[in-house]
Enzyme design. Sequence first.
Site, short mmCIF file in Angstrom:
data_model
loop_
_atom_site.label_atom_id
_atom_site.label_comp_id
_atom_site.label_asym_id
_atom_site.label_seq_id
_atom_site.Cartn_x
_atom_site.Cartn_y
_atom_site.Cartn_z
N CYS A 1 -7.44 -7.30 11.10
CA CYS A 1 -7.31 -6.03 10.37
C CYS A 1 -5.91 -5.46 10.54
CB CYS A 1 -8.24 -4.96 10.94
SG CYS A 1 -9.94 -5.37 10.99
N CYS B 1 -0.70 0.67 10.52
CA CYS B 1 -1.09 -0.46 9.67
C CYS B 1 0.15 -1.20 9.18
CB CYS B 1 -1.89 0.04 8.47
SG CYS B 1 -2.36 -1.29 7.34
N CYS C 1 0.86 -1.19 0.00
CA CYS C 1 0.00 0.00 0.00
C CYS C 1 0.89 1.23 0.00
CB CYS C 1 -0.89 0.00 1.25
SG CYS C 1 -2.18 1.26 1.24
N1 SAH Z 1 -6.98 1.20 2.46
C1 SAH Z 1 -8.30 0.90 2.89
C2 SAH Z 1 -8.57 -0.57 3.13
C3 SAH Z 1 -7.55 -1.38 3.91
S1 SAH Z 1 -7.45 -1.23 5.64
C4 SAH Z 1 -8.66 1.72 4.09
O1 SAH Z 1 -7.81 2.47 4.58
O2 SAH Z 1 -9.80 1.68 4.53
C5 SAH Z 1 -8.87 -1.97 6.33
C6 SAH Z 1 -9.15 -1.45 7.75
O3 SAH Z 1 -8.24 -1.99 8.73
C7 SAH Z 1 -8.98 0.05 7.82
O4 SAH Z 1 -10.02 0.64 8.55
C8 SAH Z 1 -7.68 0.16 8.53
O5 SAH Z 1 -7.54 1.42 9.06
C9 SAH Z 1 -7.77 -0.95 9.54
N2 SAH Z 1 -6.48 -1.27 10.15
C10 SAH Z 1 -5.27 -1.12 9.59
N3 SAH Z 1 -4.29 -1.50 10.44
C11 SAH Z 1 -4.89 -1.90 11.56
C12 SAH Z 1 -4.41 -2.42 12.81
N4 SAH Z 1 -3.10 -2.62 13.02
N5 SAH Z 1 -5.31 -2.75 13.74
C13 SAH Z 1 -6.62 -2.58 13.50
N6 SAH Z 1 -7.13 -2.10 12.35
C14 SAH Z 1 -6.29 -1.75 11.39
#
Ligand code: SAH
Length: 366
Positions: free
Chosen positions: A342, A122, A115
Amino acid sequence: MSTTEKTNLLSLDRQAMQEFFAGMGEKPFRATQVIQWVHHYGVDDFDAMTNLSKELRARLREAAEIRVPEIIEDQTAADGTRKWLLRLDDGNAIETVFIPEEERGTLCVSSQVGCTLNCSFCSTGHQGFNRSLGVAEIISQLLVANCALGRDPKGERIITNVVFMGMGEPLLNYDNVLPAMRLMQDDYAYGLSRRRVTLSTAGVIPMLDRLREDCPVSLAVSLHAPNDALRDQLVPLNKKYPIAELLEACRRYCADAPRTRVTFEYVMLDGVNDSLAHAHELVKLLQTVPSKVNLIPFNPFPDTRYLRTPREAIDQFRDVLVAAGITTITRKTRGDDIDAACGQLAGRVQDRTRRRERLVKRAVQT
Ligand code: SAH
């Protein structure tokens, strides 16, 4: 003809498939037949497509193929969450996760290898970025998972919902995500209704407006902070598309569809964005948008500086939102024993510098 010159039929949505058959001098209904064989029945052998003439099957073998990524890992978590690692043609690998629940089965699909957005909490962002997925690579995740899961005792599909919440930012790969979403909704392919397909975005505003016109699926927006100063740190894309403009785009998204609500995702980071003051700020912010909130307990990954908010504090945060009339649920942490939760999807991003170097080289040359 060599393999590389053949058209992978998985990359074609209905319209593209009709054009493909028109190019062969065939009628549009061939597209329906083949879509049904490939996506509904999961058939990848032209000889099994018995409602096509032998002659057409032979021509298809020459001109086309049905090429699905290979499963290189298949893990099931203690809670039934299942994760597949799929190998792509160029050596990259992506992850797809199935989350079983009482009333539904949700497949979480990836849209890119890595990404570009670099959200600080993330793990995908920390892996870097290699490239966007093609239509075939996106829809294959649903095809592979459907085939692996089979059907329930009533003969119904196990996967009832798809969410674009895996690796990548779907609105930065719009041209491939759109046909894949169309196939998901095609009655002869997967027949999922619009509200059962959810696109999650960090907020690429111009593409939100296009999505509303082209294919208004359920929308989830990764908000994570109630003000720009904090969101700039967590979701760097906010510097380009700040909160006020993002919420304006969300209002537009819901405007023509009376009962539509946007789901705002909010990752709970201990001591960062999870105070009661933040909750009240969020309530104020969301007053003018038809909204639901999903609180996501932070899922840790190696080398992260963040911690998950304790359960009681998440509950108190939720209570503030609920008291203000906002439907709020705390997302269950699923599949964390196999890193399928997630933000834990990493896949295998090969050669993540290559693309950047190429772009820099090109910029220098021109
Ligand atoms: N790029 C898109 C889709 C991918 S992320 C977006 O930003 O929505 C999918 C979800 O997981 C998003 O809400 C993201 O913020 C969340 N997410 C990412 N890393 C995470 C983590 N370490 N713990 C919990 N949720 C997380």
